[in-house]
Design a protein around this motif. Structure first.
Motif, PDB file in Angstrom:
ATOM      1  N   SER A   1       0.828  -1.215   0.000  1.00 21.47           N
ATOM      2  CA  SER A   1       0.000   0.000   0.000  1.00 21.47           C
ATOM      3  C   SER A   1       0.856   1.256   0.000  1.00 21.47           C
ATOM      4  O   SER A   1       0.581   2.220  -0.727  1.00 21.47           O
ATOM      5  N   LEU A   2       1.893   1.238   0.800  1.00 25.67           N
ATOM      6  CA  LEU A   2       2.784   2.398   0.870  1.00 25.67           C
ATOM      7  C   LEU A   2       3.546   2.569  -0.444  1.00 25.67           C
ATOM      8  O   LEU A   2       3.712   3.687  -0.940  1.00 25.67           O
TER       9      LEU A   2
ATOM     10  N   LEU B   1       3.405   5.933  -2.719  1.00 28.86           N
ATOM     11  CA  LEU B   1       4.632   6.683  -3.015  1.00 28.86           C
ATOM     12  C   LEU B   1       4.927   6.722  -4.513  1.00 28.86           C
ATOM     13  O   LEU B   1       5.373   7.745  -5.036  1.00 28.86           O
ATOM     14  N   GLU B   2       4.675   5.635  -5.202  1.00 29.26           N
ATOM     15  CA  GLU B   2       4.874   5.627  -6.653  1.00 29.26           C
ATOM     16  C   GLU B   2       3.888   6.568  -7.340  1.00 29.26           C
ATOM     17  O   GLU B   2       4.221   7.176  -8.358  1.00 29.26           O
ATOM     18  N   ALA B   3       2.701   6.735  -6.773  1.00 26.19           N
ATOM     19  CA  ALA B   3       1.733   7.695  -7.313  1.00 26.19           C
ATOM     20  C   ALA B   3       2.254   9.127  -7.182  1.00 26.19           C
ATOM     21  O   ALA B   3       1.825  10.018  -7.913  1.00 26.19           O
TER      22      ALA B   3
ATOM     23  N   ILE C   1       0.807   8.717   5.772  1.00 25.20           N
ATOM     24  CA  ILE C   1       2.206   8.292   5.936  1.00 25.20           C
ATOM     25  C   ILE C   1       2.976   8.621   4.656  1.00 25.20           C
ATOM     26  O   ILE C   1       4.101   9.140   4.704  1.00 25.20           O
ATOM     27  N   ALA C   2       2.362   8.366   3.509  1.00 24.20           N
ATOM     28  CA  ALA C   2       3.012   8.666   2.221  1.00 24.20           C
ATOM     29  C   ALA C   2       3.265  10.167   2.082  1.00 24.20           C
ATOM     30  O   ALA C   2       4.325  10.574   1.596  1.00 24.20           O
ATOM     31  N   ARG C   3       2.318  10.990   2.513  1.00 26.55           N
ATOM     32  CA  ARG C   3       2.520  12.446   2.436  1.00 26.55           C
ATOM     33  C   ARG C   3       3.679  12.895   3.313  1.00 26.55           C
ATOM     34  O   ARG C   3       4.448  13.780   2.929  1.00 26.55           O
ATOM     35  N   ARG C   4       3.794  12.299   4.499  1.00 23.35           N
ATOM     36  CA  ARG C   4       4.929  12.637   5.380  1.00 23.35           C
ATOM     37  C   ARG C   4       6.236  12.242   4.712  1.00 23.35           C
ATOM     38  O   ARG C   4       7.214  12.983   4.753  1.00 23.35           O
TER      39      ARG C   4
END
Length: 173
Positions: free
Chosen positions: A22-23, A27-29, A113-116
């Motif tokens: 999921s992460l 992150l790839e997005a 979490i990805a935004r951080r």
């Protein structure tokens, strides 16, 4: 052998396959290159081979404490930025991860979490630009003085010290 990437590399070190996947997708997005490690050995190997900009480390990963110690004490890894995902049981003992660039609880939604992680990568990129500019300014043969809107001196390069005869340490900021 180091791999050359055109986008920043984020290494996810987590034994939770679902969270890793999921992460990775989140992150790839955001146009980041993502590598994964399901254990400490794979994480260290990836750090050596891919030189990530950011390590997203799960504190629940078996051996995370030893890995963290290695990353913070060995010179080749000290540049590595880090985001530690803490389990709720780790919160009382998070002092071992106090040198992380950021910590989040595992209960936080993956997109946050990805935004951080993205924010840490961007912050690191900006710090590199500022360091590069500081290096250029400090080596210029011209006196460079930078002031803010209130006329406070914000920067005084070595040539300004020579031209004006005033050390930068004596300039009130």
């Amino acid at each position: 052998m180091n791999t050359v990437h055109t986008t920043p590399v984020v290494l996810i070190a987590d034994d939770n396959v679902d969270r890793r996947l999921s992460l990775r997708q989140a992150l790839e997005a955001e146009n980041l290159t993502v590598t994964e490690a399901a254990d400490v050995k794979a994480c260290l190997k990836s750090c050596r081979n891919d030189t990530p900009e950011l390590l997203v480390l799960s504190s629940a990963l078996p051996g995370a404490d030893d890995l963290w110690h290695t990353l913070k004490t060995e010179p080749q890894y000290q540049h590595l930025n880090s985001l530690v995902i803490l389990t709720t049981t780790d919160v009382p003992t998070l002092t071992q991860f106090c040198e992380a660039d950021d910590c989040v609880l595992e209960s936080l939604p993956i997109p946050l979490i990805a935004r951080r992680a993205c924010a840490l990568v961007q912050q690191h990129a900006l710090e590199q630009v500022v360091d590069f500019q500081r290096t250029i300014l400090s080596q210029m043969a011209d006196a460079v003085v930078a002031v803010d809107n209130d006329s406070r001196v914000m920067y005084w390069n070595p040539e300004a010290e020579r031209v004006y005869g005033i050390p930068a340490s004596e300039i009130k900021r």
